[in-house]
Design an enzyme around this catalytic site. Structure first.
Site, PDB file in Angstrom:
ATOM      1  N   THR A 174      63.348  52.796-101.894  1.00 57.26           N
ATOM      2  CA  THR A 174      62.729  53.562-100.820  1.00 57.26           C
ATOM      3  C   THR A 174      63.135  55.034-100.895  1.00 57.26           C
ATOM      4  O   THR A 174      64.236  55.349-101.333  1.00 57.26           O
ATOM      5  CB  THR A 174      63.182  52.966 -99.478  1.00 57.26           C
ATOM      6  OG1 THR A 174      62.658  51.645 -99.361  1.00 57.26           O
ATOM      7  CG2 THR A 174      62.727  53.801 -98.299  1.00 57.26           C
ATOM      8  N   ARG A 202      54.178  41.751 -95.233  1.00 61.68           N
ATOM      9  CA  ARG A 202      55.563  41.967 -94.833  1.00 61.68           C
ATOM     10  C   ARG A 202      55.819  43.443 -94.584  1.00 61.68           C
ATOM     11  O   ARG A 202      55.412  44.298 -95.363  1.00 61.68           O
ATOM     12  CB  ARG A 202      56.508  41.440 -95.915  1.00 61.68           C
ATOM     13  CG  ARG A 202      58.003  41.660 -95.623  1.00 61.68           C
ATOM     14  CD  ARG A 202      58.540  42.882 -96.350  1.00 61.68           C
ATOM     15  NE  ARG A 202      60.004  43.029 -96.193  1.00 61.68           N
ATOM     16  CZ  ARG A 202      60.694  44.062 -96.621  1.00 61.68           C
ATOM     17  NH1 ARG A 202      60.082  45.049 -97.261  1.00 61.68           N
ATOM     18  NH2 ARG A 202      61.996  44.125 -96.427  1.00 61.68           N
ATOM     19  N   GLY A 228      65.685  45.523 -96.190  1.00 57.64           N
ATOM     20  CA  GLY A 228      65.188  45.879 -94.874  1.00 57.64           C
ATOM     21  C   GLY A 228      65.484  44.922 -93.753  1.00 57.64           C
ATOM     22  O   GLY A 228      65.673  45.333 -92.606  1.00 57.64           O
TER      23      GLY A 228
END
Length: 306
Positions: A174, A202, A228
């Site tokens: 990320t 998701r 996450g």
């Protein structure tokens, strides 16, 4: 008020291979240059984080925009959030498949909508209605990620475990940015393609307020990267900025957040924090994290080892 502009960014915390370090540093340098150029000209912190993240979305080395990890059905699904610390306005999109730069769509939500969050086809429709061009999902898919997905699914079939979140921390790239502008305002942005081999639909922490991203002039701006699900359960971004508001330094809060993530839920990831006084914090418990910092004293960047 005149403050010294600051831009702090990350390009993911994971088990980055040696042969990927140079490309990550190059991408971080480009993102820093784009975002800080706006701050130097008096641009807003919101402008700066949006610009920096958009550069990383366009860079195939990162898990954001083109080049992202693929879902189980071989598609790219993207999530992004942008938050303005001066007003607490925010814009987020999730599960978008036809937007090259979801952070640009998040900015449109922040600026143009009374709502905060759009998902899927509704997010794409909103973006198109406000001038963003849609692309084909295959424009976001690259051969490297197709091969990575094939290997992950073959490992599953061979009984080597669920590769959705596991593997050697191989699915956490990320991108994010936090900034302070000359007026002292803070902003944060986070964008991701999610985890390798994830179930379609998701949504992770990156685009959820207070989880993977948050900004408040009265506390701090934060962006997270990593696995996450534990980050969401702990609302870890808000947890960290609240520690700064209570008197901890950003560095102390960053280290405490990552320790809390692991001690409470066995989570792995990384965090960057920027306080209203310009102090910064970064921490991770993954093997490596790519990061960059630019202030009036110049730029620093690297891939730190844990």
């Amino acid at each position: 008020m005149h403050a010294s502009p600051t831009l702090l960014i990350h390009g993911g915390a994971w088990d980055m291979p040696d042969d990927g370090i140079a490309a990550h540093e190059h991408g971080i340098a480009n993102a820093l240059a784009a975002g800080y150029a706006l701050l130097e000209r008096g641009g807003s912190a919101v402008d700066a984080v949006e610009a920096a993240v958009a550069v990383m979305e366009d860079d195939e080395i990162f898990d954001a925009g083109r080049g992202s990890f693929l879902t189980r059905d071989g598609k790219v699904q993207l999530d992004a959030l942008l938050m303005d610390g001066a007003t607490l306005r925010a814009g987020g999109v999730a599960c978008v498949e036809r937007l090259r730069n979801p952070i640009r769509a998040a900015r449109l939500v922040l600026d143009e909508s009374p709502h905060v969050y759009f998902v899927g086809a509704g997010a794409e429709r909103f973006a198109r209605q406000h001038g963003m061009a849609l692309c084909d999902n295959m424009d976001l898919v690259i051969p490297r990620e197709q091969e990575r997905l094939y290997k992950a699914q073959a490992a599953e079939l061979a009984g080597l475990g669920d590769t959705t979140f596991s593997g050697p921390l191989a699915s956490h790239d990320t991108v994010g940015a936090v900034a302070r502008d000359v007026h002292g305002n803070l902003a944060a942005a986070t964008s991701t393609g999610g985890t390798l081999n994830k179930a379609p639909g998701r949504v992770g922490d990156s685009s959820l307020i207070g989880c993977g991203c948050y900004a408040d002039n009265l506390s701090a701006a934060v962006s997270l990267t990593g696995w996450g699900e534990p980050i969401m359960k702990l609302v870890l971004g808000k947890w960290a900025v609240d520690r700064v508001a209570a008197g901890a330094s950003p560095e102390e809060a960053a280290r405490a957040a990552i320790a809390y993530l692991f001690d409470r839920l066995g989570g792995h990831g990384g965090i960057i924090l920027l306080g209203p006084d310009g102090r910064i914090g970064l921490a991770h418990n993954t093997p490596r994290m790519a990061w960059g910092l630019q202030t009036q004293d110049g730029a620093r960047l690297g891939v730190t080892c844990n």
